[in-house]
Scaffold this active site. Sequence first.
Site, short mmCIF file in Angstrom:
data_model
loop_
_atom_site.label_atom_id
_atom_site.label_comp_id
_atom_site.label_asym_id
_atom_site.label_seq_id
_atom_site.Cartn_x
_atom_site.Cartn_y
_atom_site.Cartn_z
N HIS A 59 0.91 -1.15 0.00
CA HIS A 59 0.00 0.00 0.00
C HIS A 59 0.94 1.20 0.00
O HIS A 59 1.28 1.73 1.06
CB HIS A 59 -0.83 0.04 1.29
CG HIS A 59 -2.02 -0.87 1.31
ND1 HIS A 59 -3.09 -0.72 0.47
CD2 HIS A 59 -2.32 -1.93 2.10
CE1 HIS A 59 -4.01 -1.65 0.74
NE2 HIS A 59 -3.56 -2.41 1.72
N LYS A 119 -6.71 -0.59 -5.08
CA LYS A 119 -8.18 -0.65 -5.09
C LYS A 119 -8.79 0.53 -5.87
O LYS A 119 -9.55 1.34 -5.33
CB LYS A 119 -8.76 -0.68 -3.67
CG LYS A 119 -8.39 -1.94 -2.90
CD LYS A 119 -9.18 -2.05 -1.60
CE LYS A 119 -8.86 -3.29 -0.82
NZ LYS A 119 -7.53 -3.30 -0.21
N ASP A 156 -12.80 4.32 -9.70
CA ASP A 156 -13.34 5.54 -10.30
C ASP A 156 -13.64 5.30 -11.78
O ASP A 156 -13.45 4.18 -12.29
CB ASP A 156 -12.34 6.69 -10.09
CG ASP A 156 -13.04 8.02 -9.87
OD1 ASP A 156 -14.06 8.26 -10.58
OD2 ASP A 156 -12.59 8.80 -9.03
N GLY A 165 -1.06 -10.23 6.34
CA GLY A 165 -0.42 -8.97 6.75
C GLY A 165 0.13 -9.09 8.15
O GLY A 165 1.24 -9.59 8.38
O1 S5P Z 1 -11.29 -7.72 1.57
C1 S5P Z 1 -10.13 -7.38 1.72
C2 S5P Z 1 -9.32 -6.98 0.66
C3 S5P Z 1 -7.99 -6.66 0.90
S1 S5P Z 1 -6.99 -6.37 -0.45
N1 S5P Z 1 -9.58 -7.44 2.96
C4 S5P Z 1 -8.27 -7.10 3.21
O2 S5P Z 1 -7.85 -7.20 4.36
N2 S5P Z 1 -7.47 -6.66 2.18
C5 S5P Z 1 -6.07 -6.24 2.41
O3 S5P Z 1 -5.34 -7.37 2.93
C6 S5P Z 1 -5.92 -5.14 3.46
O4 S5P Z 1 -5.90 -3.87 2.86
C7 S5P Z 1 -4.57 -5.48 4.10
O5 S5P Z 1 -3.53 -4.89 3.33
C8 S5P Z 1 -4.46 -6.98 3.98
C9 S5P Z 1 -4.85 -7.73 5.24
O6 S5P Z 1 -3.99 -7.43 6.28
P1 S5P Z 1 -4.05 -8.19 7.70
O7 S5P Z 1 -3.04 -7.46 8.53
O8 S5P Z 1 -5.42 -8.04 8.23
O9 S5P Z 1 -3.65 -9.61 7.43
#
Ligand code: S5P
Length: 488
Positions: free
Chosen positions: A292, A323, A326, A459
């Site tokens: 990100h 993501k 637009d 993450g």
């Molecule tokens: O539905 C979603 C889509 C995404 S891309 N749920 C998510 O959590 N993400 C991304 O996945 C979110 O922006 C973050 O970067 C990652 C999950 O991170 P964690 O720390 O919760 O494992």
Amino acid sequence: MAAPMNNMRMSLEDLIIRLYDVQAVKFGTFKLKSGIESPVYIDLRVIVSYPEILVRVSEYLWDASQNCSNNFKSLCGVPYTALPLATCIATKHHMPMLIRRKEAKDYGTKRMIEGHYEPGERCLVVEDVVTSGSSVLETAQALKTADIDVRDAVVLLDREQGGAQMLKSEGIHLHSVCTLSKMLDVLQTSERLSGPDIERVREFIAENKFNAMSGIKRNGSGDTHCSHKKAKKVHNYADRASLCTNPVSKQLLQIMETKKSNLAVSADLTSCGEVLELVNRVGPHVCLVKTHVDILEDFTPEFTKRLTELAQKHNFLIFEDRKFADIGSTVLNQYSGGMYRISDWANITNAHSVPGEGVIQGLKQVGLSKNRACVLIAEMSSTGNLAKGDYSSATVKMAEEHSDFVIGFICQSRLTSDPSLLHMTPGVQLTEGQDSLGQNYITPTEVITNRGSDIIIVGRGITKATDPAEAARQYQEAGYRAYLAQFE
Ligand code: S5P
């Protein structure tokens, strides 16, 4: 309340009859969470109302623990039913206890394991009933994540549906006080149950065994997520790579095959140095690094140059989780320009489908000639999100219509049987749970084996670990094992 019992040691037979009498074990027709109808229902939560039973059960569990060949320094009950059982054992035998939090309310700041322990300390897991073994395994994994060793578990009742074998394949020896067959024998002899009732339960046990490793029920009935394996042919990564026309999905599947990894790390840290250091450490274990860039406080183009070098060094692809959402002409500029110039360095980016196909056309105009690809967000991991049902189906259709540029989805389960489309699932940790802002976590086995997704996106399970490289190794192993389980 039950009549008080004398203090003499209660035989196992008497204990079984008492459990039946207080309705901790019931026979009839019960709909389980999975939708399956079961002729037996076992719920030991009720025994907290019968202290003498609680004490007897914990004494039997303690006796069973004496068969462990590995010495343990502490006990941990699987929440919630086994917590009072572990407490009884701990107080009677002066054995230190640990508590595993089931909900990580304030994720990242709250400990998942309460109590004092030394790194590497060995702990015994205590459970009331084992069916597939998944609850014991979840608690064992939470302990292992905290650097606590788990080799044994004790359980009052083994339902004989494959749990012991599954735990064995994970290196955990299950010691049970009693099996469901033994319980049936006692209840028949004591005339609590008739022959036909017993037969129904025996048939049910035989038909509803879990496979060791995969967690899939052999008869596949009931649970929709369990049916994916039977519903379609499962291709291996190499076969799928050969079926892809898009160079990015082809390369990603080849990396997955070569590195034996379906792990994407979400490197959500806020300084370039931190991200690069993390990526260098976890690089050997991942097929994809997700960024990100807009959360970086010190972003410069040098960051993307260094990240690209690391991608070459460790053989992974880069996915900028922008993501886009637009109209086409706006996303075209957002993707190619601004300070981040995403299309110059990210192999993959993603987009919401809510604006309609213009968002894909805008991104495609920039990305296609640069050999880039996009995934569409078809489902989300957060509580209350609106990406479901018709919205998700329309997103799949959009992807299929733009298969030159769209290579798959962000989703929570497999959405199409097309082997060239990749399914990537965020909201993954080694144990299920939530964070305090609506993120929901499921396990690698659930994502890959049961729900048929292809890539786990992790993450904080990695970034917040004391040793991120070791955590990445564990996720890589768990994800890949879950992939292999589909072929059993
Ligand atoms: O539905 C979603 C889509 C995404 S891309 N749920 C998510 O959590 N993400 C991304 O996945 C979110 O922006 C973050 O970067 C990652 C999950 O991170 P964690 O720390 O919760 O494992």
